[in-house]
Design an enzyme around this catalytic site. Structure first.
Site, PDB file in Angstrom:
ATOM      1  N   ARG A 140     -20.380  -4.698  33.012  1.00  0.00           N
ATOM      2  CA  ARG A 140     -19.205  -3.845  32.943  1.00  0.00           C
ATOM      3  C   ARG A 140     -19.577  -2.483  33.544  1.00  0.00           C
ATOM      4  NH1 ARG A 140     -20.089  -6.434  27.986  1.00  0.00           N
ATOM      5  NH2 ARG A 140     -18.432  -7.866  27.303  1.00  0.00           N
ATOM      6  N   LYS A 162     -21.687  -3.644  24.859  1.00  0.00           N
ATOM      7  CA  LYS A 162     -20.708  -3.132  23.907  1.00  0.00           C
ATOM      8  C   LYS A 162     -21.269  -3.163  22.495  1.00  0.00           C
ATOM      9  CE  LYS A 162     -16.478  -4.613  24.405  1.00  0.00           C
ATOM     10  NZ  LYS A 162     -15.314  -5.521  24.571  1.00  0.00           N
ATOM     11  N   HIS A 222     -13.360  -4.595  37.264  1.00  0.00           N
ATOM     12  CA  HIS A 222     -13.673  -5.649  36.295  1.00  0.00           C
ATOM     13  C   HIS A 222     -13.498  -7.040  36.915  1.00  0.00           C
ATOM     14  CE1 HIS A 222     -14.853  -6.217  32.137  1.00  0.00           C
ATOM     15  NE2 HIS A 222     -13.987  -7.208  32.011  1.00  0.00           N
ATOM     16  N   ARG A 225     -16.787  -8.694  37.511  1.00  0.00           N
ATOM     17  CA  ARG A 225     -17.351  -9.393  36.346  1.00  0.00           C
ATOM     18  C   ARG A 225     -16.670 -10.748  36.176  1.00  0.00           C
ATOM     19  NH1 ARG A 225     -19.816  -9.306  31.286  1.00  0.00           N
ATOM     20  NH2 ARG A 225     -18.509  -9.961  29.516  1.00  0.00           N
ATOM     21  N   HIS A 249     -20.414 -12.721  25.579  1.00  0.00           N
ATOM     22  CA  HIS A 249     -19.252 -12.683  24.692  1.00  0.00           C
ATOM     23  C   HIS A 249     -19.669 -13.007  23.266  1.00  0.00           C
ATOM     24  CE1 HIS A 249     -16.310 -13.607  28.232  1.00  0.00           C
ATOM     25  NE2 HIS A 249     -16.443 -12.317  28.046  1.00  0.00           N
ATOM     26  N   TYR A 258     -11.744 -18.428  30.706  1.00  0.00           N
ATOM     27  CA  TYR A 258     -12.196 -18.625  32.080  1.00  0.00           C
ATOM     28  C   TYR A 258     -11.901 -20.035  32.578  1.00  0.00           C
ATOM     29  CZ  TYR A 258     -14.475 -14.107  32.365  1.00  0.00           C
ATOM     30  OH  TYR A 258     -14.705 -12.754  32.421  1.00  0.00           O
TER      31      TYR A 258
END
Length: 275
Positions: A140, A162, A222, A225, A249, A258
């Site tokens: 990111r 994150k 983004h 990514r 994730h 996805y």
């Protein structure tokens, strides 16, 4: 009010929240404080305040943005109650906006090539590095900004992601070549401002977006990514667990979206139905 916000900030720091999260919450509560008394606001008043929010251009606020504001209120008033600044929590039962699940919009491998070609000028050397890290490692923009030479080791890159979590992803050959040309220690992308540190995520995002515009590629930073995640899913034959690990994730449900753009087997099956 300033003392209250200072205490809330210290709590966020102690809880290990990111500076981005702390700042966003402070901005929301500061905005709320201009309209309501934080210590006496009721659930109905908070609901009316959320309902009246509009975007900067005057258009209705997106449901995702409204959900973010609600989360900030819930965090603040949960803290207020826990620390006995209030005996109740008026944000506990605020309406929860239904946010539609986003679908990835990846750029194609050809478009990545075009974006990199748009960074061929030596003055765009840093932008090219940003693109490589996003498209081939799935970073990111805020993660790109924080890369250090020490993060590269044993054929992997350590990513500071994150929520303060660290994880590693194998180095793509193009990023391995990039690493050989970057500092072995310290920030890869130091700021040019007076304060020491790395470039901002906004600077990374803007630089990538300018390269995309030069390349004539639609999308956002983004989307690079998303390209990474889609290509990993395809290369593994639809292995969601491996793709989840690559994208870092927390939930497999996030990775599952996805499949909506990368399920080549489904596409082949549908196209194979006799006419």
């Amino acid at each position: 009010m300033d003392d209250l916000l200072d205490d809330f900030r210290v709590y966020g720091l102690a809880a290990g929240h990111s500076q981005r999260t702390i700042t966003a919450r402070e901005q929301t509560i500061g905005r709320l404080a201009r309209d309501l008394d934080l210590t006496t606001a009721t659930q109905n008043q908070l609901t009316s305040w959320l309902a009246a929010l509009v975007a900067a251009d005057g258009r209705p606020l997106a449901r995702s943005s409204r959900a973010t504001y609600r989360a900030h209120l819930a965090a603040f008033y949960g803290w207020m109650q826990d620390t006995e600044h209030r005996t109740d929590n008026p944000a506990m039962k605020l309406p929860k906006p239904r946010v539609p699940r986003a679908v990835p919009h990846p750029v194609t491998p050809d478009e990545v090539t075009r974006i990199l070609a748009a960074c061929s000028d030596p003055r765009a050397r840093m932008t090219r590095a940003y693109v490589l890290l996003a498209a081939y490692e799935g970073l990111r923009v805020h993660e790109v900004a924080k890369v250090r030479g020490e993060d590269i080791a044993h054929g992997e890159i350590r990513i500071h992601g994150k929520g303060g979590t660290d994880s590693t992803v194998p180095l793509h050959p193009s990023v391995e070549l990039l690493a050989s040309r970057m500092p072995a220690r310290g920030w890869w992308f130091p700021t040019t401002a007076e304060r020491a540190g790395h470039v901002s995520r906004v600077s990374v995002s803007q630089a990538i977006k300018r390269a995309m515009v030069r390349a004539g590629v639609n999308g956002t930073p983004h989307s690079l990514r998303h390209h990474f995640g889609t290509q990993v899913l395809r290369a593994t034959g639809g292995d969601l667990r491996t793709t989840q690990r690559a994208l870092r994730h927390a939930s497999p449900a996030t990775t599952a979206i996805y499949t909506q753009v990368a399920d080549d087997r489904l596409r082949s099956a549908v196209n194979g139905i006799p006419m």
